[in-house]
Write an enzyme that holds these catalytic residues in place. Structure first.
Site, short mmCIF file in Angstrom:
data_model
loop_
_atom_site.label_atom_id
_atom_site.label_comp_id
_atom_site.label_asym_id
_atom_site.label_seq_id
_atom_site.Cartn_x
_atom_site.Cartn_y
_atom_site.Cartn_z
N ARG A 28 0.70 -0.88 0.35
CA ARG A 28 0.41 -0.54 0.01
C ARG A 28 1.14 1.76 -0.31
O ARG A 28 1.91 1.64 1.01
CB ARG A 28 -0.77 0.19 1.39
N LYS A 53 -7.74 3.25 0.47
CA LYS A 53 -7.71 1.87 1.06
C LYS A 53 -8.55 1.76 2.64
O LYS A 53 -8.78 1.35 3.33
CB LYS A 53 -7.12 0.94 0.99
N CYS A 144 2.28 -5.55 27.45
CA CYS A 144 3.31 -6.01 28.73
C CYS A 144 4.23 -5.27 28.59
O CYS A 144 5.41 -5.56 29.53
CB CYS A 144 3.28 -7.51 28.06
N GLY A 386 24.63 36.80 39.23
CA GLY A 386 23.73 37.93 39.00
C GLY A 386 22.85 39.05 39.70
O GLY A 386 22.71 38.42 40.80
N GLY A 388 19.57 40.28 38.81
CA GLY A 388 18.16 40.02 38.14
C GLY A 388 17.02 41.63 38.96
O GLY A 388 17.07 41.68 39.55
N VAL A 392 19.18 39.46 43.95
CA VAL A 392 20.26 38.89 43.60
C VAL A 392 19.54 36.95 43.69
O VAL A 392 19.45 36.36 43.61
CB VAL A 392 21.27 38.20 44.68
N ASP A 498 7.60 36.10 28.72
CA ASP A 498 8.98 36.71 28.89
C ASP A 498 10.18 36.17 27.88
O ASP A 498 11.55 35.96 28.40
CB ASP A 498 9.52 37.51 30.27
N LEU A 519 6.44 34.30 35.39
CA LEU A 519 7.23 35.24 36.70
C LEU A 519 6.95 36.53 36.10
O LEU A 519 6.16 37.40 37.53
CB LEU A 519 8.91 34.95 36.52
P1 ADP Z 1 15.84 37.59 37.07
O1 ADP Z 1 15.11 36.91 36.41
O2 ADP Z 1 15.08 37.57 38.99
O3 ADP Z 1 15.64 38.69 36.69
P2 ADP Z 1 17.82 36.30 36.69
O4 ADP Z 1 16.70 35.00 36.30
O5 ADP Z 1 17.95 37.16 35.06
O6 ADP Z 1 16.76 37.42 37.39
O7 ADP Z 1 19.15 35.94 36.78
C1 ADP Z 1 21.01 37.20 37.12
C2 ADP Z 1 21.76 35.95 36.25
O8 ADP Z 1 21.86 35.04 37.46
C3 ADP Z 1 21.37 35.61 35.46
O9 ADP Z 1 21.89 36.18 34.09
C4 ADP Z 1 22.32 35.04 34.93
O10 ADP Z 1 23.82 34.77 34.33
C5 ADP Z 1 22.30 33.55 36.71
N1 ADP Z 1 21.55 32.57 36.72
C6 ADP Z 1 20.15 32.98 37.16
N2 ADP Z 1 19.68 31.63 36.96
C7 ADP Z 1 20.35 31.00 36.87
C8 ADP Z 1 20.62 29.24 37.18
N3 ADP Z 1 19.20 28.29 37.36
N4 ADP Z 1 21.44 28.85 36.93
C9 ADP Z 1 22.70 29.31 36.65
N5 ADP Z 1 23.24 31.23 36.76
C10 ADP Z 1 21.73 31.44 36.88
#
Ligand code: ADP
Ligand code: MG
Length: 636
Positions: A28, A53, A144, A386, A388, A392, A498, A519
């Site tokens: 087929r 078919k 199985c 880092g 964010g 921290v 995001d 988040l």
């Molecule tokens: P936020 O989302 O709060 O703004 P980020 O997630 O950007 O913060 O974190 C800031 C920095 O920390 C990132 O750019 C990255 O370099 C580092 N980082 C964050 N989460 C992780 C992880 N799970 N493992 C390794 N590095 C991380």
């Protein structure tokens, strides 16, 4: 008519819908589209399609697996596979293993988010009213054998940059009150209880309820309480929870050896051996012939030569002994390997160095079964990673040994109670390409979010600083990783909001994982949350978000296109010369990012489909993942 994904002439076995209906085999023409697999009468002489078919709706498919060939199968029936749907299995015979593999792979891709995917199947045929594997006499009898590639987690047969396991299973646990799509049914009470598994990784109990796993040892599964955590017993009678992605079903007994790479094909083996680039590097894999094994061996050429791979089939004598190149017979495969680790005996060199696809253990869903509140006294902080949006981020250890990243949430930066509620849902999201949320510390201020740690950090920085003349394949693999993680989120109807290279992280293997999903809803900062704010991700947003704040999986798709663009420009800022106000205006009236030099037309066209002004015309992540995978195949 929908686009043809695959087309091939196969032999199809009659379905024996009644016990007495005769078995027959007919050629087929099979055509697979996203909606249907249809088979047609076929004129081999004129190579022409004739009448339809039959067909099976793709959405009704519950599984696609190999079948062991019949005893003394004729040459044209050596490569059977089965498409399992509500009426039972449809048996099809491919010309060769390559074609069969290609079809199974493609079918698994298109069905992987289907409802009711099976967890177990029958590895042999249903014939004359009996399952040849388990001798059950009811056609509907539960399979199985547990799937080697469980539901949803179809194996990636594409190349991997570094040694990695196939995708671990994605969770299908019982859900919270979120309106999620129907999931494959929870495992019925104990269908696989009693199954023997072998630990592929060491696992140190993280809670008192957990059971220690010692690599290579056997365990009995008692209860599959949730997809991620199973109750198991060791041979001493100790019982407890284990992460289900740390064990494999005991099969041929080779699973305990690091050199055995069960689900690996020839080209994956070559990729892995080349990546390791060790003279005498070897592994043992299933041969394309069912029930046989192949040794793949890498030798380095002299000078600058790149080295080459050889593949040796493990042969058996009439007495059931095993041998490789010359006739040195052994009663078991491990004995044969041990011998050839010391003697080349006819091979290009001896087996000097084990190359394994299971070096580092995958992450578990949470730090132990049922744990999501983490005791901060169990955390040690090692270094700052880092800073964010929430403050921290630190690298540390949980209980002194497990790597974790800890986000310390600056007070006033997050609507904490809402997040804490949501964290319970986020904990259950588990995919190889999502940064795993392990738990939270909420009993103190600041609260902590504890996640998987990825040693290569943020993807954006990685693209800008760490890549030295990356190949288009490597870049595409990064995009594929993201598309897979996002396809999983999409299947859970979870919107990221995001997505961008700055919200992806890279692990020590170079695998990219998506982080910070959902988040942004908990950020307390108008500059970030308002589309007119200076921190709003305007450059990653489609017109409907910029104009009406309409978020959806389709707005994530737009962002994915921009992320691909970031990957192929090695981390440039999108619309570099424009400010946010100009972007809103120009993008709404049709401006799009240019084609990066490293992206060819095909790759750029993937990006541009993500940037359709009509959200409904953009692809889904599932489609994107398939497209990217296909392109990867072609590039290799
Ligand atoms: P936020 O989302 O709060 O703004 P980020 O997630 O950007 O913060 O974190 C800031 C920095 O920390 C990132 O750019 C990255 O370099 C580092 N980082 C964050 N989460 C992780 C992880 N799970 N493992 C390794 N590095 C991380
Ligand atoms: Mg972030």
């Amino acid at each position: 008519m929908s686009e043809r994904l695959l087309e091939d002439v196969f032999i199809k076995r009659s379905q024996q819908k009644k016990k007495t209906s005769p078995l027959n085999y007919k050629e087929r023409l099979f055509i697979l589209t996203k909606e249907k697999i249809s088979y047609y009468d076929y004129d081999p002489e004129k190579m022409k399609k004739k009448g339809l078919k039959g067909s099976v709706d793709v959405e009704k498919i519950k599984g696609v697996e190999n079948v062991l060939p019949e005893e003394n199968a004729p040459a044209d029936r050596m490569f059977p596979f089965q498409i399992i749907y509500d009426e039972g299995p449809l048996y099809v015979f491919a010309k060769n293993d390559e074609v069969r593999r290609q079809w199974i792979h493609k079918l698994k891709q298109v069905v992987r988010f289907n409802n009711d995917l099976i967890q177990k199947y029958h590895p042999c045929f249903w014939a004359d009213g009996i399952w040849l594997c388990c001798q059950q006499e009811v056609k509907q009898a539960l399979g199985c054998r547990v799937l080697e590639t469980p539901n949803g987690g179809f194996t990636n047969k594409g190349s991997r940059r570094k040694s990695r396991k196939p995708l671990p299973p994605t969770p299908q646990e019982e859900k919270s009150s979120r309106p999620l799509p129907p999931q494959p049914p929870p495992r019925e009470e104990g269908p696989s209880a009693g199954m023997t598994v072998i630990a592929e990784y060491e696992y140190t109990p993280m809670t008192e309820q957990d059971l220690q796993l010692r690599k290579g040892e056997e365990y009995t599964i008692l209860e599959m309480v949730d997809t991620n955590w199973w109750r198991a017993a060791d041979k001493y009678g100790n019982e407890g929870y284990i992460p289900s992605n740390y064990v494999v079903e005991a099969g041929n007994g080779l699973e305990r050896f690091d050199w055995y790479c069960k689900n690996m094909n020839r080209s994956q083996a070559e990729n892995l051996l080349r990546t390791e680039n060790k003279d005498g590097g070897f592994l043992v894999r299933d041969s394309s012939k069912a029930g046989k094994y192949t040794v793949s061996l890498f030798t380095k050429g002299g000078g600058d030569a790149p080295g080459s791979c050889r593949h040796y089939n493990i042969c058996t004598t009439a007495q059931g002994q095993y041998y490789l190149a010359e006739r040195h017979n052994f009663s078991s495969i491990p004995d044969l390997i041990t011998y050839h680790q010391h003697n080349s005996a006819g091979m290009v060199c001896r087996l000097k160095y084990i190359v394994s696809n299971r070096r580092c253990a995958p992450s578990t869903a949470g730090l132990g079964y049922g744990v999501w509140e983490i005791d901060p006294r169990h955390l040690t902080f090692i270094k700052e990673l880092g800073n964010g949006q929430f403050g921290v981020v630190k690298y540390g250890k949980w209980q002194g040994q497990h790597d974790v990243a800890i986000k310390m949430i600056k007070e006033g930066s997050m609507s904490e109670d809402d997040f804490i509620e949501e964290a319970k849902v986020m904990m259950k999201l588990r995919h190889e390409n999502l940064v795993q949320l392990y738990g939270v510390c909420t009993k103190q201020r600041p609260i902590y979010i504890v996640t998987e740690f990825l040693s290569n950090g943020c993807l954006l920085t990685y693209l800008r600083e760490d890549l030295n003349h990356p190949s288009p394949v490597l870049l595409l693999e990064m995009c594929k990783d993201v598309s897979e993680g996002m396809a999983y989120l999409e299947s859970q109807q979870y919107i990221h909001r995001d997505l961008a290279a700055r919200n992806c992280l890279v692990d020590s293997n170079g695998t990219v994982k998506v982080t910070d999903f959902g988040l942004s809803r908990y950020v307390l900062d108008d500059e970030y949350t308002s589309s007119a704010g200076s921190k709003f991700p305007v450059r990653w947003s489609p017109p409907e978000v910029l104009l009406y704040c309409k978020f959806s999986s389709k707005s994530d798709i737009w962002a994915f296109g921009v992320l691909m663009w970031e990957v192929y420009t090695l981390g440039r800022m999108p619309y570099e010369r424009l400010n946010n106000t100009e972007i809103v205006e120009k993008v709404s009236s049709g401006l799009r990012l240019y084609r990066p030099q490293l992206a060819n037309e095909r790759i750029y066209s993937i990006m541009t489909t993500c940037w359709s002004d009509k959200p409904e015309e953009r692809p889904t992540f599932q489609e994107l993942a398939v497209t990217v995978q296909d392109l990867l195949y072609e590039l290799q």
